[in-house]
Structure formats: structure tokens, C-alpha cells
Scaffold this motif. Structure first.
Motif, PDB file in Angstrom:
ATOM      1  N   THR A   1     120.653 114.567   5.189  1.00 26.15           N
ATOM      2  CA  THR A   1     120.503 113.678   6.353  1.00 26.15           C
ATOM      3  C   THR A   1     120.875 114.378   7.657  1.00 26.15           C
ATOM      4  O   THR A   1     121.734 115.258   7.677  1.00 26.15           O
TER       5      THR A   1
ATOM      6  N   HIS B   1     118.018 119.174  -2.972  1.00 30.00           N
ATOM      7  CA  HIS B   1     117.240 118.358  -3.904  1.00 30.00           C
ATOM      8  C   HIS B   1     117.124 118.993  -5.279  1.00 30.00           C
ATOM      9  O   HIS B   1     116.385 118.514  -6.138  1.00 30.00           O
TER      10      HIS B   1
ATOM     11  N   GLU C   1     111.946 122.616   0.525  1.00 23.51           N
ATOM     12  CA  GLU C   1     110.634 122.136   0.074  1.00 23.51           C
ATOM     13  C   GLU C   1     109.547 123.177   0.291  1.00 23.51           C
ATOM     14  O   GLU C   1     109.368 123.674   1.405  1.00 23.51           O
TER      15      GLU C   1
ATOM     16  N   GLU D   1     112.409 115.325  -5.692  1.00 20.57           N
ATOM     17  CA  GLU D   1     111.123 114.850  -5.176  1.00 20.57           C
ATOM     18  C   GLU D   1     109.983 115.175  -6.124  1.00 20.57           C
ATOM     19  O   GLU D   1     108.807 115.186  -5.739  1.00 20.57           O
TER      20      GLU D   1
ATOM     21  N   LEU E   1     108.926 114.482  12.294  1.00 22.93           N
ATOM     22  CA  LEU E   1     108.908 113.787  11.014  1.00 22.93           C
ATOM     23  C   LEU E   1     109.332 112.342  11.279  1.00 22.93           C
ATOM     24  O   LEU E   1     110.266 112.102  12.041  1.00 22.93           O
TER      25      LEU E   1
ATOM     26  N   LYS F   1     110.752 108.982   9.714  1.00 24.78           N
ATOM     27  CA  LYS F   1     111.397 108.328   8.570  1.00 24.78           C
ATOM     28  C   LYS F   1     111.958 106.996   9.056  1.00 24.78           C
ATOM     29  O   LYS F   1     112.858 106.983   9.922  1.00 24.78           O
TER      30      LYS F   1
ATOM     31  N   ARG G   1     111.950 109.543   1.758  1.00 26.29           N
ATOM     32  CA  ARG G   1     113.263 110.184   1.645  1.00 26.29           C
ATOM     33  C   ARG G   1     113.377 110.760   0.233  1.00 26.29           C
ATOM     34  O   ARG G   1     112.628 110.375  -0.660  1.00 26.29           O
ATOM     35  N   SER G   2     114.379 111.615   0.040  1.00 23.08           N
ATOM     36  CA  SER G   2     114.540 112.168  -1.315  1.00 23.08           C
ATOM     37  C   SER G   2     114.989 111.081  -2.297  1.00 23.08           C
ATOM     38  O   SER G   2     114.655 111.132  -3.477  1.00 23.08           O
TER      39      SER G   2
ATOM     40  N   LYS H   1     104.225 112.906   4.096  1.00 21.23           N
ATOM     41  CA  LYS H   1     105.017 113.753   3.203  1.00 21.23           C
ATOM     42  C   LYS H   1     105.654 112.822   2.193  1.00 21.23           C
ATOM     43  O   LYS H   1     106.521 112.022   2.550  1.00 21.23           O
TER      44      LYS H   1
HETATM   45  P1  PGA Z   1     116.125 113.794   2.637  1.00 20.10           P
HETATM   46  O1  PGA Z   1     115.050 114.965   2.545  1.00 20.10           O
HETATM   47  O2  PGA Z   1     115.450 112.522   2.398  1.00 20.10           O
HETATM   48  O3  PGA Z   1     117.115 114.178   1.565  1.00 20.10           O
HETATM   49  O4  PGA Z   1     116.713 113.888   4.024  1.00 20.10           O
HETATM   50  C1  PGA Z   1     113.759 114.869   3.044  1.00 20.10           C
HETATM   51  C2  PGA Z   1     113.540 115.802   4.192  1.00 20.10           C
HETATM   52  O5  PGA Z   1     114.463 116.554   4.587  1.00 20.10           O
HETATM   53  O6  PGA Z   1     112.457 115.809   4.764  1.00 20.10           O
END
Ligand code: PGA
Ligand code: ZN
Length: 442
Positions: A54, A169, A178, A219, A356, A358, A387-388, A409
Motif C-alpha cells: 500500500t 505478493h 509484477e 495475484e 493507476l 484503485k 488490489r492484491s 490491471k
Molecule cells: P497491492 O498491489 O494491491 O498489494 O497494493 C497492487 C499494485 O501494487 O498495483
């Protein structure tokens, strides 16, 4: 102009419960019931995701901290805030728009980062309301989102598919989080998805033949321990091999993308003045890190790098943007946290060229839209993201199409928490019929 008769819809009830996410940790699910629509009563349900890597600037995800339950990760406080504070405040009320509902939630919380009620509680209500309006008015969620956002709502996004997991992850020692494939030379989303799946399964066979683990990370991408002194480039080579072996052309149909999540591999030797990265056995500067990225971009068809440097390393980011910003997409995730104040600074300083998106980083659908609009106006590209820690909720698939943002994504080609979003995109593509447009058309 909005055709949806928001004002005639009345909130009958709001109810939250504690459920589990894809990692088996608690998260929140919200049911919201509306009356007065075409379908009445109409139930909308939303499940909230949760991150692992995060960004510091994210809205507060409220966790109980009671070590006796779920190692402190319970969300009973957020559930109670929803059922005992938000529900009574909303019951019996009508709102003229989604924005009005979201503003009421923001005011009820009263803090700048949603720390009182919890961004998880607030987002659950915001999304559940939208879903309930969708049901009450018999409008698919992506169409409703398009109407509110003011877009066509016909663009199927290019997926960035995370087929090899590292960082937070996985448990394989890879710094980079990733390694993604990006199918951009296809007529339809469904064909792009098929290519991704075929490459994923080809990669599995390649790993197996090399006696590398085919177990998966958070993921759904593979998470093998890669031997050697340059394991990251080795991963890129393995993926290139998988693309060709599966019968696709890298650099024409399939491209590569990375999410480095570099805030997670800061070196312990970093100081306030100098940020260092712990990468492949050495502590290196942002300049050295950027040189590695530039070398890869010159050699491989990498078209996007997310969080190549840490969220506080704005000087490093500026250098990265100068070096690669005109060649590839540079996505700010931890850097911008879907927040217009961070994004504005980035735009002003010409840092990154993409954001990005979220929903749980900011906590309401309305504020998510504001970040997307600001990015669009500044010609920054946008990537709707999971999210992961995910659930079976498919909201981000509808969000990507509804805003015509062009990219999504949502992980690898395994595990239902990831596949659920791809499946929803297949449904939407079918629903749109000849109106559907794939953003990665050849
Ligand atoms: P997170 O990873 O959900 O663990 O933050 C996803 C990302 O970094 O894009
Ligand atoms: Zn990221």
C-alpha cells in the motif's frame, strides 16, 4: 445530463458484514436496498478489496487490531460504523446523484483520510449504492457509470496480465512485484484474453521443464525462485520465450509491462538525503535503477513501468520521466494513490504520465472519477486496477468500460478473484455487440 432518476430512489436499508478476501483475511461486504425504482425493492451488494503493497497516502482501511481475531485484521469496527453510523444517517433518504451520496459520506466521516468511519466502510456503501441504482433502474453497471462519468462506455480495456509475481505478493525473493503481458494486437477483448491464457499456460510448461515451481502468488501469477545473479532479466526472458512458444509475436501482438512497487525494496542504507534500492544483491541509486530500466526497454518490448521508484523519491521519478517518459507509459500507483492532490503535484512537476486507479485508495466512486478526469485532462493515461487482496466483486471491470479508460490491471489467468473481472468483461463485450471497441485493436 443524467437520465437516471436518482431523486426518486429512497434508501431503505444499509447493512454490512465481515467476509473474507482472496488471501483469507477479513474484508467488508455491504448490502444497500433502494425503493421507488422500476424494480422495487432493489438490492445492491459490494465487496471491498485490500492491498498489501500500500501507498502511505492511501485512505485509511480500518482494521480492528485485536490480535485475538484474524491476527488483528478483523473489520468489525468498520462493519459497526456502517451499521450503526452510516445506515441510520442514510435510511429513508434520497440523493439527487451519486456525488451527493458520496459527499454525504465524506461529511459524515469528517476526516481528510476517512480515518473515522474507515475507507473500507465508506467505499462499500458508495459501490453498493451504485449497484442498487443499477438494479432499481435496470441499467447495467457499466452503462450507469458511463452516464455519470459522461463517456460512451463502449471501450473494452487492454488487460495488463500479471503472469509472474514477486515482491510482497510472493515469497521468491524477486524485488519487482509484477511481470505482465499486454495483448495489444487483437481485434477483440476476448481474443486478447485467449492469448493471455495460452501464454500463461505455456509459461507453466516452460517453468515445469526447467524444474522451477509452478505454484502461484497472490495475484495468480507464477512465483518461482529464479536462480542466478540477474533473476529479473531472466524472468523477462522466460516470458518472451512463452510468448513465442505460444505462437504470438512479442512487440507486435504482445507487449510487456512491469509493476516494480519500488517502495517495497528501499535499501536499509537509504538516508533522508539519498534513496537507495536493494536490487539483485546491491544497494543502488535511483540513477542506477533507471539505467537498468532503460536498458531493458531498449532490449525488450516493455511499454509500461509502474512505480519504478519509491513514492517519496520524486527526484528519481523526475529523472525516470525525463529518460523514458516519451517512450513508454510510466504509471504512478503508490505515488498518486488515486488522489487528486498528489496527482496535481505530479502533473505540475511533469512526473510520470499515467495513473493507476484503485477505488479503495481514495474511498468513494465520485473521488475516483475526479482523479480519472484530472488525469484525462492532463493527458495522463489511466489504468483501472484491482488490489492484491480481492474478492468475487467485478466492479472494476464495469469501471474500466464505463469510463472508457482503455486499460485494466486485474492479475493473472488463474484464480477466480482475478478471472471474475475478465469474465465480466466478456459479458460486457457480448452485451455491447457491434458497439464494443477493443482499446488494443491491431
Ligand atoms: P497491492 O498491489 O494491491 O498489494 O497494493 C497492487 C499494485 O501494487 O498495483
Ligand atoms: Zn502497483
Amino acid at each position: 445530463m443524467s437520465q437516471t432518476p436518482f431523486s426518486s430512489l429512497k434508501i431503505e436499508s444499509v447493512h454490512a458484514r465481515e467476509i473474507l478476501d482472496s488471501r483469507g483475511f477479513p474484508t467488508i461486504e455491504v448490502d444497500l436496498v433502494l425503493s421507488g425504482g422500476k424494480l422495487s425493492p432493489a438490492l445492491g451488494t459490494a465487496l471491498v478489496p485490500s492491498g498489501a503493497s500500500t501507498g502511505e497516502g492511501e485512505a485509511i482501511e480500518l482494521r480492528d487490531g485485536d490480535k485475538k481475531r484474524y491476527q488483528g485484521k478483523g473489520v468489525l469496527k468498520a462493519v459497526a460504523n456502517t451499521n450503526e453510523s452510516i445506515a441510520p444517517a442514510l435510511k429513508g433518504k434520497s440523493f439527487p446523484s451519486l456525488e451527493a451520496l458520496d459527499e454525504a459520506l465524506i461529511v459524515l466521516d469528517g476526516t481528510p483520510n476517512k480515518g473515522k468511519l474507515g475507507a473500507n466502510a465508506i467505499l462499500g456503501v458508495s459501490m453498493a449504492y451504485l449497484r442498487a441504482v443499477s438494479r432499481a433502474t435496470d441499467t447495467p453497471t457499466f452503462r450507469l457509470l458511463a452516464e455519470i462519468y459522461g463517456s460512451e462506455g463502449t471501450t473494452l480495456p487492454v488487460p495488463m496480465m500479471n503472469i509472474l509475481n514477486g515482491g510482497k505478493h510472493a515469497d521468491n525473493g524477486l524485488a519487482i512485484q509484477e511481470f505482465m503481458i499486454v495483448p495489444r494486437g487483437f481485434d477483440k477483448f476476448s481474443e486478447a484474453l485467449r492469448a493471455g491464457s495460452e501464454i500463461f499456460h505455456t509459461l507453466k510448461k516452460i517453468l515445469h521443464d526447467r524444474k522451477l515451481s509452478t505454484g502461484v502468488g497472490d495475484e495468480g501469477g507464477f512465483a518461482p525462485n529464479i536462480p542466478g545473479t540477474h533473476p529479473h532479466e531472466e524472468v523477462i526472458k522466460l516470458i518472451m520465450q512463452a510468448i513465442e512458444t505460444a505462437g504470438y509475436t512479442a512487440g507486435k501482438q504482445i507487449f510487456l509491462a512491469l509493476d516494480c512497487a519500488a517502495s517495497e525494496y528501499l535499501a536499509k542504507t537509504s538516508t533522508k538525503e539519498r534513496t537507495l534500492y536493494a536490487f539483485e544483491g546491491r544497494d543502488i541509486t535511483a540513477g542506477e535503477m533507471n539505467a537498468i530500466y532503460a536498458g531493458w526497454v531498449a532490449k525488450y518490448p516493455i511499454i509500461s513501468i509502474e512505480d519504478g521508484l519509491a513514492e517519496h523519491d520524486w527526484a528519481g521519478w523526475a529523472d525516470l520521466t525525463t529518460q523514458l517518459g516519451s517512450k513508454i507509459q510510466l504509471v504512478g500507483d503508490d505515488l498518486f494513490v488515486t488522489n487528486i492532490s498528489f496527482l496535481k503535484q505530479g502533473i505540475d512537476k511533469k512526473i510520470a504520465n499515467s495513473i493507476l486507479i484503485k477505488v479503495n485508495q481514495i474511498g468513494t466512486v465520485t473521488e475516483t472519477f475526479r482523479a480519472m478526469k484530472m488525469a484525462k485532462d492532463a493527458k495522463y493515461t489511466q489504468v483501472a486496477s484491482h488490489r492484491s487482496g480481492e474478492t468475487e466483486d467485478t466492479f472494476i471491470a464495469d469501471l474500466a468500460v464505463g469510463t472508457d479508460c482503455g486499460q485494466i490491471k486485474t492479475g493473472s489467468l488463474s484464480r477466480t478473484d482475478r478471472i471474475a473481472k475478465y469474465n465480466q468483461l466478456l459479458r460486457i463485450e457480448e452485451m455491447l455487440g457491434s458497439r464494443a471497441r477493443y482499446a488494443g485493436k491491431k
